[in-house]
Motif scaffolding. Structure first.
Motif, PDB file in Angstrom:
ATOM      1  N   TYR A 146     -35.649 -66.298  22.530  1.00 43.95           N
ATOM      2  CA  TYR A 146     -34.924 -65.700  21.285  1.00 43.95           C
ATOM      3  C   TYR A 146     -34.560 -64.173  21.134  1.00 43.95           C
ATOM      4  N   PRO A 147     -35.641 -63.336  21.437  1.00 53.19           N
ATOM      5  CA  PRO A 147     -35.561 -61.911  21.272  1.00 53.19           C
ATOM      6  C   PRO A 147     -34.670 -61.489  22.455  1.00 53.19           C
ATOM      7  N   GLU A 148     -34.828 -61.984  23.469  1.00 53.66           N
ATOM      8  CA  GLU A 148     -33.834 -61.531  24.647  1.00 53.66           C
ATOM      9  C   GLU A 148     -32.574 -61.962  24.348  1.00 53.66           C
ATOM     10  N   ALA A 149     -32.278 -63.041  23.922  1.00 48.69           N
ATOM     11  CA  ALA A 149     -30.867 -63.415  23.305  1.00 48.69           C
ATOM     12  C   ALA A 149     -30.183 -62.530  22.438  1.00 48.69           C
ATOM     13  N   ILE A 150     -31.270 -62.200  21.682  1.00 55.10           N
ATOM     14  CA  ILE A 150     -30.672 -61.492  20.188  1.00 55.10           C
ATOM     15  C   ILE A 150     -30.412 -59.990  20.900  1.00 55.10           C
ATOM     16  N   LYS A 151     -31.238 -59.275  21.535  1.00 55.22           N
ATOM     17  CA  LYS A 151     -31.009 -58.010  22.024  1.00 55.22           C
ATOM     18  C   LYS A 151     -29.832 -58.108  23.021  1.00 55.22           C
ATOM     19  N   LEU A 152     -29.629 -59.084  23.916  1.00 54.96           N
ATOM     20  CA  LEU A 152     -28.590 -59.192  24.589  1.00 54.96           C
ATOM     21  C   LEU A 152     -27.000 -58.892  23.798  1.00 54.96           C
ATOM     22  N   ALA A 153     -27.266 -59.654  22.558  1.00 59.55           N
ATOM     23  CA  ALA A 153     -26.048 -59.675  21.742  1.00 59.55           C
ATOM     24  C   ALA A 153     -25.880 -58.374  20.835  1.00 59.55           C
ATOM     25  N   GLY A 154     -26.928 -57.489  21.074  1.00 60.72           N
ATOM     26  CA  GLY A 154     -26.872 -56.070  20.422  1.00 60.72           C
ATOM     27  C   GLY A 154     -27.497 -55.947  19.179  1.00 60.72           C
ATOM     28  N   GLY A 155     -28.130 -57.163  18.935  1.00 61.32           N
ATOM     29  CA  GLY A 155     -29.016 -57.155  17.561  1.00 61.32           C
ATOM     30  C   GLY A 155     -30.499 -56.957  17.910  1.00 61.32           C
ATOM     31  N   VAL A 156     -30.901 -56.752  16.665  1.00 62.84           N
ATOM     32  CA  VAL A 156     -32.643 -56.356  16.732  1.00 62.84           C
ATOM     33  C   VAL A 156     -33.451 -57.193  16.162  1.00 62.84           C
ATOM     34  N   PRO A 157     -34.377 -57.964  16.928  1.00 59.14           N
ATOM     35  CA  PRO A 157     -35.235 -58.859  16.486  1.00 59.14           C
ATOM     36  C   PRO A 157     -36.582 -58.060  15.627  1.00 59.14           C
ATOM     37  N   VAL A 158     -36.435 -59.032  14.534  1.00 66.03           N
ATOM     38  CA  VAL A 158     -37.546 -58.201  13.533  1.00 66.03           C
ATOM     39  C   VAL A 158     -38.643 -59.754  13.513  1.00 66.03           C
ATOM     40  N   GLU A 159     -39.723 -59.349  14.133  1.00 63.37           N
ATOM     41  CA  GLU A 159     -40.768 -60.349  14.114  1.00 63.37           C
ATOM     42  C   GLU A 159     -41.759 -60.497  12.966  1.00 63.37           C
ATOM     43  N   VAL A 160     -41.920 -61.843  12.351  1.00 65.09           N
ATOM     44  CA  VAL A 160     -42.756 -61.884  11.284  1.00 65.09           C
ATOM     45  C   VAL A 160     -44.079 -62.832  11.810  1.00 65.09           C
ATOM     46  N   VAL A 172     -42.067 -67.424   2.563  1.00 64.45           N
ATOM     47  CA  VAL A 172     -40.800 -66.749   1.909  1.00 64.45           C
ATOM     48  C   VAL A 172     -41.465 -65.400   1.589  1.00 64.45           C
ATOM     49  N   ASP A 173     -42.524 -65.218   0.999  1.00 70.88           N
ATOM     50  CA  ASP A 173     -42.845 -63.650   0.898  1.00 70.88           C
ATOM     51  C   ASP A 173     -42.952 -62.881   2.320  1.00 70.88           C
ATOM     52  N   GLN A 174     -43.505 -63.523   3.165  1.00 70.73           N
ATOM     53  CA  GLN A 174     -43.351 -62.760   4.469  1.00 70.73           C
ATOM     54  C   GLN A 174     -42.009 -62.316   4.865  1.00 70.73           C
ATOM     55  N   LEU A 175     -41.106 -63.348   4.931  1.00 68.33           N
ATOM     56  CA  LEU A 175     -39.822 -63.324   4.790  1.00 68.33           C
ATOM     57  C   LEU A 175     -39.058 -62.239   4.315  1.00 68.33           C
ATOM     58  N   GLU A 176     -39.501 -62.036   2.942  1.00 69.59           N
ATOM     59  CA  GLU A 176     -38.868 -60.977   2.114  1.00 69.59           C
ATOM     60  C   GLU A 176     -39.341 -59.716   2.321  1.00 69.59           C
ATOM     61  N   SER A 177     -40.509 -59.673   2.648  1.00 69.71           N
ATOM     62  CA  SER A 177     -40.962 -58.318   3.282  1.00 69.71           C
ATOM     63  C   SER A 177     -40.508 -57.700   4.448  1.00 69.71           C
ATOM     64  N   ALA A 178     -39.864 -58.631   5.190  1.00 72.23           N
ATOM     65  CA  ALA A 178     -39.251 -58.304   6.470  1.00 72.23           C
ATOM     66  C   ALA A 178     -37.577 -57.880   6.353  1.00 72.23           C
ATOM     67  N   ASP A 181     -31.460 -54.132   4.573  1.00 69.85           N
ATOM     68  CA  ASP A 181     -29.952 -54.190   4.475  1.00 69.85           C
ATOM     69  C   ASP A 181     -29.283 -54.485   5.539  1.00 69.85           C
ATOM     70  N   ARG A 182     -30.152 -54.532   6.836  1.00 70.64           N
ATOM     71  CA  ARG A 182     -29.551 -55.009   8.054  1.00 70.64           C
ATOM     72  C   ARG A 182     -29.741 -56.307   8.464  1.00 70.64           C
ATOM     73  N   THR A 183     -30.464 -57.009   7.625  1.00 68.43           N
ATOM     74  CA  THR A 183     -30.761 -58.460   8.041  1.00 68.43           C
ATOM     75  C   THR A 183     -29.547 -59.354   7.995  1.00 68.43           C
ATOM     76  N   LYS A 184     -29.115 -59.930   9.050  1.00 59.39           N
ATOM     77  CA  LYS A 184     -28.135 -60.828   9.020  1.00 59.39           C
ATOM     78  C   LYS A 184     -28.316 -62.281   9.157  1.00 59.39           C
ATOM     79  N   VAL A 185     -29.307 -62.493   9.938  1.00 53.44           N
ATOM     80  CA  VAL A 185     -29.890 -64.073  10.214  1.00 53.44           C
ATOM     81  C   VAL A 185     -31.159 -64.096  10.249  1.00 53.44           C
ATOM     82  N   LEU A 186     -31.663 -65.428   9.788  1.00 57.03           N
ATOM     83  CA  LEU A 186     -32.945 -65.853   9.949  1.00 57.03           C
ATOM     84  C   LEU A 186     -32.712 -66.929  11.156  1.00 57.03           C
ATOM     85  N   LEU A 187     -33.923 -66.835  12.058  1.00 57.59           N
ATOM     86  CA  LEU A 187     -34.017 -67.708  12.864  1.00 57.59           C
ATOM     87  C   LEU A 187     -35.215 -68.828  12.604  1.00 57.59           C
TER      88      LEU A 187
END
Ligand code: PLP
Length: 414
Positions: A146-160, A172-178, A181-187
């Motif tokens: 996953y992170p490699e595919a995200i980076k290849l596409a120019g994205g930034v993986p944010v791990e939780v 949900v609380d953990q997701l909200e903390s991560a 305003d650049r968040t676009k996708v949840l995997l």
């Protein structure tokens, strides 16, 4: 007339030659799971009695009716030609029908792109959704690609990170903390590789609601959909959260359900604009998936689920054995996985200690030590964004499984 020498073309401005691979591609890590598997196979080929827990593939043959369909397809000249880039129309329709049958999610054939396995589906989905700098929230432990595919596409993986105390499931609380305003996708991946965690229907609804409230995309990887044990109540995200249909990309494939890892057929299901863009991308990257493999996949998804039900009985038996045997080892804690075919024990209790005169601090070192001393191949948690754990696939024969974990018990005392 005297001949004059042709004037030589102007020399290009000199600049230092740079023959290195690009930074973007050069920074991609090798797939750690394939690496462990290759190392175990190489040692085996040398005659060493290695037992491999590294592979992420069923140890069963592809069902005979699927193979027969492929043999017939090989003989038909129409399959010696290109197909539409997005896949054979009959296969796209069969995937739409199968999706309704298996998860209750109604989609049109035009919402399907047939890809070279789930991996290409993931790559194309991220390439199609992300602009440079867009963030993707990636629950960890995560599947290594996953992170490699995200980076290849120019994205930034944010791990939780969700550890074993929360059954490896993010809240949900953990997701909200991560979220930024650049968040676009949840995997989202349930059942999960590497942990075998399965989110309950209620947990999925809560996460879906959070995705909806924040106007995000969700990419849900359902490749292990049929490997859920103990009648655990779960479901497909866009079915449990219908409001998300236009913001959901499903990734799936035939690899795990029909023991077809080598055939390389997967798919994306998504809204029309995304599917059109992903098909355009594929038309320039790989054109169509091999016709013969597509015909085999058509037979698989149109057929019964008998083969996966049989595999599931074997996986379930091995799951119980591996979990109880691992938990007998001092320093190892293995929660019971509810899905897929992986056990993901914490080995924190074995780290920071001497083993046979060797100080071992990390799960990566531990995996090497285990391969050397016990001739057992496991994948360290470092590959999945969570050091301190090991992944053991239980897609191997019952005898090998008992022998392999028995060797670990002997090595560490159990
Ligand atoms: N998604 C997950 C979670 C996986 O574990 C895998 C394979 O290991 C895939 C997708 C991709 O499967 P394939 O490319 O073999 O279809």
């Amino acid at each position: 007339m005297s001949a004059t020498a042709p004037s030589s073309p102007p020399s290009p401005p000199s600049r230092p030659r740079d023959r290195r691979v690009s930074q973007r591609i050069g920074s991609i890590a090798e797939s750690a799971t394939l690496k462990v598997d290759a190392k175990a196979k190489a040692l085996k080929a040398e005659g060493r009695p290695v037992i491999g827990f590294g592979a992420g593939e069923p140890d069963f043959p592809t069902p005979a009716y699927v193979v027969d369909a492929a043999v017939e397809a090989c003989r038909d000249p129409k399959n010696h030609r290109y197909t539409p880039a997005g896949g054979l129309p009959a296969l796209k329709q069969a995937i739409a029908d199968k999706t309704l049958r298996d998860s209750g999610y109604r989609v049109e054939a035009s919402q399907v792109v047939v890809t070279d396995g789930g991996k290409q589906a993931i790559y194309e989905a991220f390439a199609t959704m992300l602009d440079p700098g867009d963030e993707v929230i990636v629950p960890a432990p995560y599947w290594t690609t996953y992170p490699e595919a995200i980076k290849l596409a120019g994205g930034v993986p944010v791990e939780v990170l969700a550890d074993e105390t929360q059954d490896y499931k993010v809240t949900v609380d953990q997701l909200e903390s991560a979220r930024t305003d650049r968040t676009k996708v949840l995997l989202f991946n349930s059942p999960s590789n590497p942990t075998g965690a399965v989110y309950s229907a209620d947990e999925i609804r809560a996460i879906g609601q959070w995705v909806e409230e924040n106007g995000l995309w969700v990419m849900t990887d359902e490749i292990y959909e049929h490997l859920v044990y103990d009648d655990f109540e779960t479901g497909s995200l866009p079915v449990l959260c219908p409001a998300l249909a236009d913001h959901t990309v499903i990734v799936n494939g035939v690899a795990k359900t029909y023991a077809m890892t080598g055939w390389r057929v997967g798919w994306i299901i998504g809204p029309a604009d995304l599917v059109k863009a992903a098909t355009n991308l594929q038309s320039h990257a790989t054109s169509n998936v091999s016709n013969v493999a597509q015909v085999a996949a058509l037979a698989a998804v149109s057929g019964s689920l008998e083969a996966v039900e049989e595999m599931k009985v074997a996986f379930d038996r091995r799951r119980r054995t591996i979990v109880s045997m691992l938990n007998e080892i001092d320093g190892v804690t293995c929660p019971e996985p509810k899905g897929a075919f992986y056990a993901y024990p914490s080995v924190a209790g074995l780290l920071g200690k001497e083993h046979d005169g060797r100080h071992i601090d990390s799960s990566a070192d531990l995996a090497e030590y285990i391969l050397e001393k016990a001739e057992v191949a496991v994948v360290p948690g470092e590959a999945f964004g969570s050091p301190g754990y090991l992944r053991l696939s239980y897609a191997l024969g019952d005898d090998d499984l008992a022998e392999g974990v028995g060797r670990l018990q002997k090595l560490f005392g159990g």
